[in-house]
Scaffold this motif. Sequence first.
Motif, mmCIF file in Angstrom:
data_model
loop_
_atom_site.group_PDB
_atom_site.id
_atom_site.type_symbol
_atom_site.label_atom_id
_atom_site.label_comp_id
_atom_site.label_asym_id
_atom_site.label_seq_id
_atom_site.Cartn_x
_atom_site.Cartn_y
_atom_site.Cartn_z
ATOM 1 N N ARG A 1 59.110 115.867 85.644
ATOM 2 C CA ARG A 1 57.792 116.503 85.548
ATOM 3 C C ARG A 1 57.524 116.831 84.093
ATOM 4 O O ARG A 1 58.449 117.104 83.345
ATOM 5 C CB ARG A 1 57.743 117.821 86.360
ATOM 6 N N VAL A 2 56.263 116.843 83.715
ATOM 7 C CA VAL A 2 55.920 117.088 82.321
ATOM 8 C C VAL A 2 55.008 118.286 82.218
ATOM 9 O O VAL A 2 54.009 118.363 82.936
ATOM 10 C CB VAL A 2 55.189 115.871 81.728
ATOM 11 N N ALA A 3 55.344 119.194 81.304
ATOM 12 C CA ALA A 3 54.511 120.385 81.164
ATOM 13 C C ALA A 3 53.366 120.133 80.174
ATOM 14 O O ALA A 3 52.203 120.347 80.484
ATOM 15 C CB ALA A 3 55.367 121.552 80.718
ATOM 16 N N GLY A 4 53.674 119.613 79.012
ATOM 17 C CA GLY A 4 52.655 119.500 77.954
ATOM 18 C C GLY A 4 51.989 118.142 77.899
ATOM 19 O O GLY A 4 52.114 117.327 78.805
ATOM 20 N N ARG B 1 52.651 115.722 75.901
ATOM 21 C CA ARG B 1 53.452 114.675 75.265
ATOM 22 C C ARG B 1 54.927 114.897 75.596
ATOM 23 O O ARG B 1 55.332 116.016 75.863
ATOM 24 C CB ARG B 1 53.164 114.766 73.771
ATOM 25 N N ILE B 2 55.699 113.836 75.540
ATOM 26 C CA ILE B 2 57.136 113.938 75.818
ATOM 27 C C ILE B 2 57.902 113.471 74.600
ATOM 28 O O ILE B 2 57.589 112.419 74.046
ATOM 29 C CB ILE B 2 57.499 113.040 77.003
ATOM 30 N N PHE C 1 56.189 110.580 89.292
ATOM 31 C CA PHE C 1 56.036 109.803 90.523
ATOM 32 C C PHE C 1 55.500 110.638 91.689
ATOM 33 O O PHE C 1 55.009 110.093 92.664
ATOM 34 C CB PHE C 1 57.354 109.100 90.887
ATOM 35 N N ALA C 2 55.554 111.982 91.552
ATOM 36 C CA ALA C 2 55.005 112.819 92.629
ATOM 37 C C ALA C 2 53.483 112.874 92.549
ATOM 38 O O ALA C 2 52.798 112.948 93.568
ATOM 39 C CB ALA C 2 55.595 114.219 92.542
ATOM 40 N N THR C 3 52.942 112.825 91.329
ATOM 41 C CA THR C 3 51.485 112.976 91.175
ATOM 42 C C THR C 3 50.817 111.718 90.621
ATOM 43 O O THR C 3 49.598 111.634 90.589
ATOM 44 C CB THR C 3 51.180 114.118 90.181
ATOM 45 N N GLN C 4 51.622 110.774 90.149
ATOM 46 C CA GLN C 4 51.134 109.562 89.470
ATOM 47 C C GLN C 4 50.439 109.872 88.136
ATOM 48 O O GLN C 4 49.724 109.040 87.602
ATOM 49 C CB GLN C 4 50.201 108.743 90.382
ATOM 50 N N ARG C 5 50.705 111.065 87.609
ATOM 51 C CA ARG C 5 50.129 111.401 86.320
ATOM 52 C C ARG C 5 50.891 110.658 85.216
ATOM 53 O O ARG C 5 52.113 110.622 85.215
ATOM 54 C CB ARG C 5 50.216 112.911 86.115
ATOM 55 N N ARG C 6 50.169 110.077 84.288
ATOM 56 C CA ARG C 6 50.763 109.388 83.140
ATOM 57 C C ARG C 6 50.687 110.286 81.906
ATOM 58 O O ARG C 6 49.663 110.948 81.694
ATOM 59 C CB ARG C 6 49.984 108.109 82.802
ATOM 60 N N THR C 7 51.750 110.249 81.083
ATOM 61 C CA THR C 7 51.771 111.000 79.821
ATOM 62 C C THR C 7 52.426 110.127 78.752
ATOM 63 O O THR C 7 53.494 109.565 78.996
ATOM 64 C CB THR C 7 52.614 112.291 79.966
ATOM 65 N N GLY D 1 55.734 105.928 72.720
ATOM 66 C CA GLY D 1 54.429 105.264 72.832
ATOM 67 C C GLY D 1 53.593 105.517 71.593
ATOM 68 O O GLY D 1 52.960 104.608 71.043
ATOM 69 N N HIS D 2 53.609 106.777 71.119
ATOM 70 C CA HIS D 2 52.879 107.102 69.887
ATOM 71 C C HIS D 2 53.468 106.332 68.706
ATOM 72 O O HIS D 2 52.751 105.821 67.858
ATOM 73 C CB HIS D 2 52.955 108.608 69.597
ATOM 74 N N TYR D 3 54.797 106.286 68.677
ATOM 75 C CA TYR D 3 55.466 105.595 67.570
ATOM 76 C C TYR D 3 55.105 104.108 67.570
ATOM 77 O O TYR D 3 54.763 103.528 66.521
ATOM 78 C CB TYR D 3 56.990 105.775 67.685
#
Length: 452
Positions: A360-363, A365-366, A421-427, A432-434
């Motif tokens: 799960r991601v809070a912010g 960016r990872i 994978f629980a919400t299908q949210r992409r971050t 990716g930025h690099y």
Amino acid sequence: MSTEFPRDFLWGAATSAYQIEGSPLAGGAGPSNWHRFAHTPGNITDGDTGDLACDHYRRYAEDVDWMARIGLGAYRFSLSWSRVLPEGRGRPNPKGLDFYSRLIDLLHERGIEPMVTLFHWDLPAALEDRGGWLNPDSASWFADYAEVAFRAFAGRVRLWATLNEPWVVSDGGYLHGVLAPGHRSLYEAALAARNLLRAHGAAVTRFRSEPQGKIGLVVNLEPKDPATGSATDVAAATRADAYMNRQFLDPVLLGSAAEGLAEIYGDAWVDLEGGDRASVAQRLDFLGVNYYTRGVMSHDESAWPVRASRVKVEGRLYTETDWEVHPEGLTRALCWVKERYGDIPLYITENGAAFPDPARVAGPRIEDPLRVAYYRDHLLAAREAIRRGVDLRGYFAWSLLDNFEWSSGYSKRFGLVHVDFATQRRTMKASGHYYREVIRSHGAALDVPVAS
Ligand code: BGC
């Protein structure tokens, strides 16, 4: 701007159908052998399946947005054979073709060049029931399917790949049973390998009858180093090299079986026959190289069938899939292809790493510094190969998205873009930025060191 990557170098990312699409039976699609394999208890970590995966079948437009955000110039994906031909043969499924057609159009709208892989491991279950790659007719089934795809996307797809990593299909699927169809037979592995080669040749023949782009094969290469200087370890590394690296490339690019292979297979060995040999060895437009690691090999009588097993090297960094991070191996693999097989145009069709990322991601960016460093070091290794004269035309990161990592299910993440994978949210991950910076600067950003 760096001048070391050719001007028209393709900066891409890759995925495959079963690993991201989900909705395996939607719109009239037939089941694949991977659908069955994943639904058989005990085959996949945590009982995961590709039923939803990244839900890309429904969210493809959003995923093309992510590609554009990274600045990709190319996207390598595979077609699900059983979406296109639910029975594997016969009548094409208009809804399946339409899905890929919409994706391809959208890619063009965003200035992203599609590279289409025809077979990335998911075989129609209807064909599995007829023996799958063990059936000698599998080569013509594949060529018929390839022709449906060539015609459907004529003029819109310039880059085609026949098979993804045939060695893994034969070794993982028919010998060790860890991938679909989950068999464990050296005799079957040899037959499957032969039919995969025949299928490749048959599809290239069909392509040449109405050429409209370029066609290649994708293999995974690992330089094999002996664990010690002992004669037995050196011989073990040579066998491992024949089995993994030369088994498919020698017949395709030299027109002959790899030396040492007959001994490895013993009485299971089956060579290509006359006419097939020429078809398999016909000219290719490019070779796709998937590179993840090298293999440090030690003699091991119990390791079937090559009597060589991989050992870990102390003090080296390993990824979550236990692969040594070894960027120099990429330069070596590319230079080896040039030296052994001549100047065939090359693409790095996969390269990347699984490192632990949170589920799960809070912010917004990872941070994935190990993956950032992995990409930098491997892209520098690719640039070094270009400096040494390799005709490298493009690079595809594996993978655009975290996805279904075969028998490891969702437990290993390779994405530039994180998927919850629980919400299908992409971050977007830092990698990716690099990669976006690398693409934007056409490689110049690689000259700036990164923390790892
Ligand atoms: C395959 C991908 C896979 C990746 C990482 C390659 O062997 O083509 O489908 O996800 O490696 O294991």
